[in-house]
Design a protein around this motif. Structure first.
Motif, PDB file in Angstrom:
ATOM      1  N   PRO A  40     -38.025  -7.851 -15.835  1.00  0.00           N
ATOM      2  CA  PRO A  40     -37.767  -8.194 -14.445  1.00  0.00           C
ATOM      3  C   PRO A  40     -38.015  -9.675 -14.149  1.00  0.00           C
ATOM      4  O   PRO A  40     -38.701 -10.359 -14.884  1.00  0.00           O
ATOM      5  N   PRO A  53     -37.870  -5.136   0.883  1.00  0.00           N
ATOM      6  CA  PRO A  53     -39.191  -5.757   0.749  1.00  0.00           C
ATOM      7  C   PRO A  53     -39.250  -7.089   1.512  1.00  0.00           C
ATOM      8  O   PRO A  53     -38.275  -7.821   1.552  1.00  0.00           O
ATOM      9  N   TYR A  93     -36.605  -9.340  -6.100  1.00  0.00           N
ATOM     10  CA  TYR A  93     -37.137  -8.894  -7.390  1.00  0.00           C
ATOM     11  C   TYR A  93     -36.024  -8.146  -8.105  1.00  0.00           C
ATOM     12  O   TYR A  93     -35.495  -7.166  -7.571  1.00  0.00           O
ATOM     13  N   PRO A 107     -43.268 -10.074 -13.290  1.00  0.00           N
ATOM     14  CA  PRO A 107     -41.965 -10.640 -13.650  1.00  0.00           C
ATOM     15  C   PRO A 107     -42.062 -11.469 -14.932  1.00  0.00           C
ATOM     16  O   PRO A 107     -43.122 -12.004 -15.248  1.00  0.00           O
ATOM     17  N   LEU A 112     -45.924  -7.199  -9.767  1.00  0.00           N
ATOM     18  CA  LEU A 112     -44.542  -7.020 -10.221  1.00  0.00           C
ATOM     19  C   LEU A 112     -44.319  -7.385 -11.686  1.00  0.00           C
ATOM     20  O   LEU A 112     -43.307  -7.017 -12.258  1.00  0.00           O
ATOM     21  N   LEU A 157     -34.579  -4.674  -6.378  1.00  0.00           N
ATOM     22  CA  LEU A 157     -35.433  -3.541  -6.015  1.00  0.00           C
ATOM     23  C   LEU A 157     -35.155  -3.085  -4.588  1.00  0.00           C
ATOM     24  O   LEU A 157     -35.091  -3.880  -3.665  1.00  0.00           O
ATOM     25  N   LEU A 158     -34.985  -1.788  -4.430  1.00  0.00           N
ATOM     26  CA  LEU A 158     -34.821  -1.236  -3.093  1.00  0.00           C
ATOM     27  C   LEU A 158     -35.733  -0.033  -2.953  1.00  0.00           C
ATOM     28  O   LEU A 158     -35.710   0.860  -3.783  1.00  0.00           O
ATOM     29  N   LYS A 175     -30.920  -4.978 -11.375  1.00  0.00           N
ATOM     30  CA  LYS A 175     -30.607  -4.690  -9.972  1.00  0.00           C
ATOM     31  C   LYS A 175     -31.752  -5.100  -9.057  1.00  0.00           C
ATOM     32  O   LYS A 175     -32.910  -4.999  -9.426  1.00  0.00           O
ATOM     33  N   TYR A 204     -47.883 -11.617  -6.772  1.00  0.00           N
ATOM     34  CA  TYR A 204     -46.609 -11.085  -7.271  1.00  0.00           C
ATOM     35  C   TYR A 204     -46.695 -10.822  -8.782  1.00  0.00           C
ATOM     36  O   TYR A 204     -46.151  -9.839  -9.279  1.00  0.00           O
ATOM     37  N   LYS A 240     -34.891  -5.937 -11.261  1.00  0.00           N
ATOM     38  CA  LYS A 240     -35.451  -5.087 -12.327  1.00  0.00           C
ATOM     39  C   LYS A 240     -34.302  -4.241 -12.881  1.00  0.00           C
ATOM     40  O   LYS A 240     -33.540  -3.667 -12.113  1.00  0.00           O
TER      41      LYS A 240
END
Lengths: 306, 306
Positions: A131, A158, A145, A232, A230, A152-153, A150, A226, A147
């Motif tokens: 991600p 967010p 973001y 990333p 997350l 993130l939903l 795609k 983050y 991941k």
């Protein structure tokens, strides 16, 4: 003779719209920019711009990265609407439906930052890193973001710009500029927060001003959060405030200090210059990200049709 | 006669191991608990417990939710190892490989909180809510984020317990107990932080003590950040500190105040009692989560074999 397949992209900002017909960074066939006025006029111009490409069959899908708040709940009756916004005329605007009815092609809509993050992951600085996180620090602060390719939903779009971070009241007694949360990240570190606090825009505050260390501390605190939440593999910082390039070094140094060795990955600890970076697509992340959204919905539709 | 398909699950804690053979919450066939001593002895006992079930063909995959830090990078040569840990004997322990060699079945390993989050999403309080977040607030603070039915994995295992949040130094001058970050979320709100600050364990601090409002504020600040970044559809709070049930009401009230109407979803604003909840599986989230990990790897392998 086969014409090459092209896609439509709209960077729908609160100030201006950028519409492009393209199939990637080196292949922008046509581009138009105009001010964001009323929804009728603005979306009407977009429809007009794309119509010939749609009629000729060259463009079969359009992506939109839009200012918000956007309703992206697929089960909602107002999916693809800009919801209640302080921007005059735009509350409860059916962006998705208006374009859909005007052009009769599939429309893929997402937030401006999600589109920019996607564009960067397809062609820019986060390509090959999933991600990844794209953060814009400007008039507002927002993050996209990406991941598994795609955005993130979840329950809602967010709004990671509004997280709570430690506020150094001793050095920075400013109460914050966010009408909802006062001294959240956006309330402390966005462009308007800088201007309200110092009476100067971020572009005009001298590089040697001690304020920039405070700004870097706020941004680094948010990045630390983050990273820990997350995880990333690449972080891209864009937006007006980040035009001050010297901020990158300050932010990287402070993230390193704050993590204090906790994250053992050598990409973060040893190669932080390659971990926290500017956009690879410059100011085209948003419009090209909209093209990437169009390509995704087109591929999904073709898959479905077998 | 066909024997029902069963799965093995290990909740591998730093203090004790719980091994179960099961196929869901109502179907726990056998369970054993023992202290975590040396890796040889502890993993040896686990292998011994599962061997008859593997030999008979009833158990064909085992899931492990383990204490950490765990190496979960699939490209790493030490994938499935517990990395450097203060716990004696366990640094650089090949948990995955030891079980694999001892039992010769597929092993699915993840963090203890990711396993617990997965268990809750398959059978517990977050069933039907994706994405969801499971947070444990106890000896440490950790979170498992489940998205599209799987725990999130990025550059590294997310360590969301260590995010930076505002520290109310006026009411709470305590410097924090985290050896890495001082007053990060875990350093302010974990069980050891409470005990170090007040000289009492969380279980013994009276309900009317004003400290609980501070504790609830820290937890609510962290939840606000997780909501704005991860947008979960359900938040589950487990762990020792959350055994004090009155905390739920305080935390929900404070999250509501902090968001200040910003999040427009009615699940958050109107039904916050159903949004921030205790685990649905009680103290079995971890062991059943390990069973869910085993079921997932088994299904993946069967898919591959066509």
């Amino acid at each position: 003779m086969n014409m090459p397949q092209l896609y439509g992209g709209i960077e729908a900002g609160g100030t201006k719209f950028i519409c492009v017909v393209a199939r990637g960074p080196g292949h922008i066939v046509e581009e138009i920019r105009f001010s964001t006025t009323t929804p009728e006029e603005t979306l009407g111009k977009a429809v007009q711009f794309f119509r010939p490409f749609v009629s000729s069959g060259q463009v079969s899908a359009i992506g939109v990265g839009a200012f918000g708040p956007l309703d992206l709940n697929p089960e909602s009756s107002t999916y693809g609407f800009i919801a209640s916004t302080p921007k005059p005329h735009w509350s409860n605007t059916d962006v998705d439906g208006t374009l859909q009815r005007g052009l009769n092609v599939p429309i893929a809509i997402d937030t401006d930052v999600n589109a920019a993050g996607l564009g960067e992951s397809v062609w820019g600085a986060s390509n090959g890193f999933d991600p990844s996180l794209y953060l814009t620090i400007g008039t507002g602060i927002g993050g996209g973001y990406i991941k598994d390719g795609k955005p993130l939903l979840g329950l809602l779009t967010p709004e990671m710009g509004h997280i709570r971070i430690p506020h150094n009241r001793e050095l920075d007694p400013f109460n914050g500029s966010c009408p909802f949360h006062g001294d959240c990240f956006e309330g402390l570190a966005s462009g308007p927060a800088i201007e309200k606090r110092l009476g100067l825009t971020g572009a005009d505050v001298p590089e040697k001003d001690a304020f920039w260390d405070i700004e870097a501390d706020y941004i680094a605190s948010a990045l630390m959060n983050y990273i820990l939440v997350l995880s990333p593999k690449k972080i891209i910082l864009g937006g007006g405030v980040m035009q001050r390039q010297f901020l990158f070094a300050k932010i990287r140094r402070r993230v390193h200090e704050l993590l204090n060795g906790y994250v053992s990955d050598k990409n973060v600890l040893e190669n932080i210059e390659d971990y926290i970076v500017p956009p690879g697509l410059g100011n085209q992340s948003g419009s090209l990200g909209a093209i990437a959204l169009a390509m995704q919905i087109d591929a999904t539709n073709k898959d479905r049709q077998g």
